[in-house]
Design a protein around this motif. Structure first.
Motif, PDB file in Angstrom:
ATOM      1  N   LYS A 112       0.605  -1.456   0.084  1.00 57.76           N
ATOM      2  CA  LYS A 112      -0.051   0.023  -0.168  1.00 57.76           C
ATOM      3  C   LYS A 112       0.631   1.118  -0.248  1.00 57.76           C
ATOM      4  O   LYS A 112       0.549   2.746  -0.841  1.00 57.76           O
ATOM      5  CB  LYS A 112      -0.667  -0.032   1.469  1.00 57.76           C
ATOM      6  N   ALA A 113       2.200   1.027   0.645  1.00 54.13           N
ATOM      7  CA  ALA A 113       2.457   2.575   0.670  1.00 54.13           C
ATOM      8  C   ALA A 113       3.673   2.165  -0.476  1.00 54.13           C
ATOM      9  O   ALA A 113       3.697   3.794  -0.772  1.00 54.13           O
ATOM     10  CB  ALA A 113       3.186   2.394   1.966  1.00 54.13           C
ATOM     11  N   TRP A 114       4.418   1.545  -0.780  1.00 55.26           N
ATOM     12  CA  TRP A 114       4.757   1.989  -2.691  1.00 55.26           C
ATOM     13  C   TRP A 114       3.975   1.459  -3.564  1.00 55.26           C
ATOM     14  O   TRP A 114       4.871   2.203  -4.672  1.00 55.26           O
ATOM     15  CB  TRP A 114       6.216   0.565  -1.685  1.00 55.26           C
ATOM     16  N   LEU A 115       3.051   0.958  -3.852  1.00 53.41           N
ATOM     17  CA  LEU A 115       2.123   0.279  -5.495  1.00 53.41           C
ATOM     18  C   LEU A 115       0.986   1.391  -4.972  1.00 53.41           C
ATOM     19  O   LEU A 115       0.952   1.905  -6.041  1.00 53.41           O
ATOM     20  CB  LEU A 115       1.952  -0.914  -4.917  1.00 53.41           C
ATOM     21  N   ILE A 116       0.180   0.880  -4.576  1.00 50.72           N
ATOM     22  CA  ILE A 116      -1.276   1.625  -4.679  1.00 50.72           C
ATOM     23  C   ILE A 116      -1.334   1.802  -3.232  1.00 50.72           C
ATOM     24  O   ILE A 116      -2.706   1.161  -2.426  1.00 50.72           O
ATOM     25  CB  ILE A 116      -2.315  -0.344  -5.137  1.00 50.72           C
ATOM     26  N   PRO A 117      -1.498   2.615  -3.270  1.00 52.84           N
ATOM     27  CA  PRO A 117      -2.240   3.953  -2.108  1.00 52.84           C
ATOM     28  C   PRO A 117      -3.558   4.120  -1.798  1.00 52.84           C
ATOM     29  O   PRO A 117      -3.813   3.782  -0.970  1.00 52.84           O
ATOM     30  CB  PRO A 117      -1.229   5.402  -2.069  1.00 52.84           C
ATOM     31  N   GLU A 260      18.755   4.931 -12.274  1.00 50.52           N
ATOM     32  CA  GLU A 260      17.854   4.718 -13.416  1.00 50.52           C
ATOM     33  C   GLU A 260      17.780   4.443 -14.776  1.00 50.52           C
ATOM     34  O   GLU A 260      19.029   4.063 -14.976  1.00 50.52           O
ATOM     35  CB  GLU A 260      17.720   6.645 -13.651  1.00 50.52           C
ATOM     36  N   PHE A 261      16.807   4.064 -15.302  1.00 48.84           N
ATOM     37  CA  PHE A 261      17.022   3.388 -16.628  1.00 48.84           C
ATOM     38  C   PHE A 261      15.842   4.545 -18.203  1.00 48.84           C
ATOM     39  O   PHE A 261      14.892   5.213 -17.390  1.00 48.84           O
ATOM     40  CB  PHE A 261      16.491   2.311 -16.810  1.00 48.84           C
ATOM     41  N   LYS A 262      16.856   4.614 -19.000  1.00 46.59           N
ATOM     42  CA  LYS A 262      15.155   5.097 -19.908  1.00 46.59           C
ATOM     43  C   LYS A 262      14.457   4.603 -19.882  1.00 46.59           C
ATOM     44  O   LYS A 262      13.386   5.306 -20.387  1.00 46.59           O
ATOM     45  CB  LYS A 262      16.501   5.052 -21.631  1.00 46.59           C
ATOM     46  N   PHE A 263      14.015   3.268 -19.554  1.00 46.40           N
ATOM     47  CA  PHE A 263      12.823   2.759 -20.438  1.00 46.40           C
ATOM     48  C   PHE A 263      11.765   2.533 -18.940  1.00 46.40           C
ATOM     49  O   PHE A 263      10.853   1.723 -19.142  1.00 46.40           O
ATOM     50  CB  PHE A 263      12.855   1.268 -20.698  1.00 46.40           C
ATOM     51  N   ILE A 264      12.419   2.795 -17.792  1.00 46.52           N
ATOM     52  CA  ILE A 264      11.887   2.490 -16.116  1.00 46.52           C
ATOM     53  C   ILE A 264      12.110   3.746 -15.490  1.00 46.52           C
ATOM     54  O   ILE A 264      13.671   3.902 -14.708  1.00 46.52           O
ATOM     55  CB  ILE A 264      11.907   1.466 -15.538  1.00 46.52           C
ATOM     56  N   GLU A 265      10.911   4.235 -14.913  1.00 49.54           N
ATOM     57  CA  GLU A 265      11.485   5.307 -13.867  1.00 49.54           C
ATOM     58  C   GLU A 265      12.219   5.177 -12.858  1.00 49.54           C
ATOM     59  O   GLU A 265      13.468   5.673 -12.087  1.00 49.54           O
ATOM     60  CB  GLU A 265      10.978   6.895 -14.082  1.00 49.54           C
ATOM     61  N   ARG A 266      11.009   4.295 -12.007  1.00 54.93           N
ATOM     62  CA  ARG A 266      11.418   3.993 -10.381  1.00 54.93           C
ATOM     63  C   ARG A 266      11.251   2.604 -10.979  1.00 54.93           C
ATOM     64  O   ARG A 266       9.717   1.866 -10.678  1.00 54.93           O
ATOM     65  CB  ARG A 266       9.854   4.858 -10.363  1.00 54.93           C
ATOM     66  N   VAL A 269       9.526   0.305  -7.712  1.00 52.76           N
ATOM     67  CA  VAL A 269       8.426  -0.039  -7.561  1.00 52.76           C
ATOM     68  C   VAL A 269       8.136  -1.701  -8.295  1.00 52.76           C
ATOM     69  O   VAL A 269       7.452  -2.486  -8.101  1.00 52.76           O
ATOM     70  CB  VAL A 269       7.326   1.359  -8.483  1.00 52.76           C
ATOM     71  N   LEU A 270       9.271  -1.434  -9.608  1.00 56.40           N
ATOM     72  CA  LEU A 270       8.714  -3.335  -9.864  1.00 56.40           C
ATOM     73  C   LEU A 270       9.478  -4.096  -9.196  1.00 56.40           C
ATOM     74  O   LEU A 270       9.162  -4.981  -9.127  1.00 56.40           O
ATOM     75  CB  LEU A 270       9.953  -2.450 -11.374  1.00 56.40           C
ATOM     76  N   PHE A 271      10.382  -3.853  -8.146  1.00 58.32           N
ATOM     77  CA  PHE A 271      11.138  -4.164  -7.564  1.00 58.32           C
ATOM     78  C   PHE A 271      10.114  -4.979  -6.490  1.00 58.32           C
ATOM     79  O   PHE A 271      10.163  -5.833  -6.240  1.00 58.32           O
ATOM     80  CB  PHE A 271      12.313  -3.759  -6.449  1.00 58.32           C
TER      81      PHE A 271
END
Length: 366
Positions: A112-117, A260-266, A269-271
């Motif tokens: 809830k804190a990091w993905l879908i608040p 930081e990657f060009k194809f993903i900003e955060r 979140v993916l982690f």
């Protein structure tokens, strides 16, 4: 025919179950906890805690050798009496279910804190419980196979943590024993919580195909856990300054925010989204083990009915009361205390009792 032959697990699966349970939830906050207790010498405390955990787990194996085709519940019944087996079943079921609930709540809080608040916490909990029921109802063999799959899918994670090391300051680790040996030793009890989970050996031991390798498997599983813990701890220690690391609740997540990657900003979140698979290695096995214990108490071999009842209780608890982040942390602290009793102290006393009993009765010594 062995009583638990249908759900036998392999040597590798037993390793991944123990290590998966241990790594699952404590991974994120561990560097902060160690830094608060012992500064950047906290990684030394981990090694000491690993030695104690391995010793306690090996004691469990030695005890279970006295009842190779039965769980702790059968062992207690054999050596003490039926009432002891019942009491052990009740206490073990409560312990396993408390771990499952605590880890599930922590996972909901992090999600809830990091993905879908904006999503209600009880909805997140329900979404996590659905695959839990599907996997746990199929028995220990399927749970073990799930642990194998999660392990293979997680092999990329260490490489992600190598990227922040380009900005690392290795001098943060020096000198060793900055404030002496006392802070290092004082942090050792905190590491016991991170190695909690090996008490599952009390239940899965009779399911193990090659019991002669049980002790070797225990050492490998706990060593694998130690290597993972040391890796993430050192990465956080050398990236964050000794003062800054204590400012983050989950430094293992915060360190990923620098990537930081060009194809993903955060990438963090993916982690977290992917790490839910690893989180599940805490509550899924323990829900199954809790249902196993309650089924044993009622003399039922099929655990699925009890698992359904427990599933509904967990879902209902999430709907009517959802602990906050601070309450979840208190639950984890309490888990560390009772885990110390169940997984470190109890095996020693049980070992001594069984050893004395066998000596008096003229049985083989352990």
């Amino acid at each position: 025919m062995k009583k638990y032959a249908f759900n036998e697990i392999t040597f590798i699966q037993s390793i991944l179950i123990i290590s998966g349970i241990q790594v699952s939830v404590g991974f994120l906050a561990m560097p902060r906890v160690l830094a608060e207790q012992a500064g950047t010498d906290g990684w030394i405390s981990l090694i000491i805690g690993w030695i104690v955990a391995v010793a306690a787990n090996l004691i469990i194996v030695q005890v279970m050798k006295r009842c190779p085709d039965g769980t702790l519940l059968e062992l207690l019944t054999k050596y003490i009496g039926k009432w002891a087996g019942i009491a052990g079943g009740v206490l073990l079921a409560l312990y396993f279910l408390y771990i499952a609930y605590t880890c599930l709540i922590y996972s909901v809080v992090v999600t809830k804190a990091w993905l879908i608040p904006q999503t209600p916490a009880h909805i997140i909990m329900l979404l996590l419980l659905i695959p839990t029921g599907v996997i746990a109802r199929s028995g220990l063999r399927v749970v073990a196979r799930y642990a194998e799959v999660v392990f293979l899918l997680s092999l990329w994670i260490p490489f992600a943590y190598l990227l922040p090391l380009k900005d690392a300051h290795w001098l943060h680790l020096l000198p060793l024993f900055k404030e002496g040996l006392k802070p290092v030793l004082s942090a050792v009890p905190a590491t016991f919580y991170f190695f909690v989970g090996f008490a599952t050996t009390f239940i899965w031991y009779p399911f193990l195909k090659d019991k002669q390798k049980a002790s070797v498997g225990i050492i490998i599983a706990n060593t694998l856990t130690l290597l993972v813990f040391l890796f993430i701890t050192v990465v956080c220690f050398v990236y964050f300054s000794p003062d800054r690391i204590t400012e983050y609740n989950e430094p293992a997540i915060n360190v990923l925010k620098t990537i930081e990657f060009k194809f993903i900003e955060r990438i963090e979140v993916l982690f977290i989204a992917f790490y839910l698979f690893i989180f599940s290695l805490a509550w899924i096995p323990f829900m199954y083990l809790g249902a196993f214990c309650t089924s044993w108490l009622f003399g039922k071999q099929d655990h699925r009915g009890h698992l359904l009842v427990l599933w509904l209780l967990f879902a209902g608890a999430g709907f009517f009361f959802m602990p906050t982040s601070s309450q979840s942390e208190k639950m984890n602290d309490f888990l560390g205390k009772i885990g110390y009793g169940f997984e470190y102290v109890f095996p020693v006393f049980l070992f001594l009792y069984v050893w004395v009993y066998d000596r008096i009765k003229g049985g083989k010594s352990l």
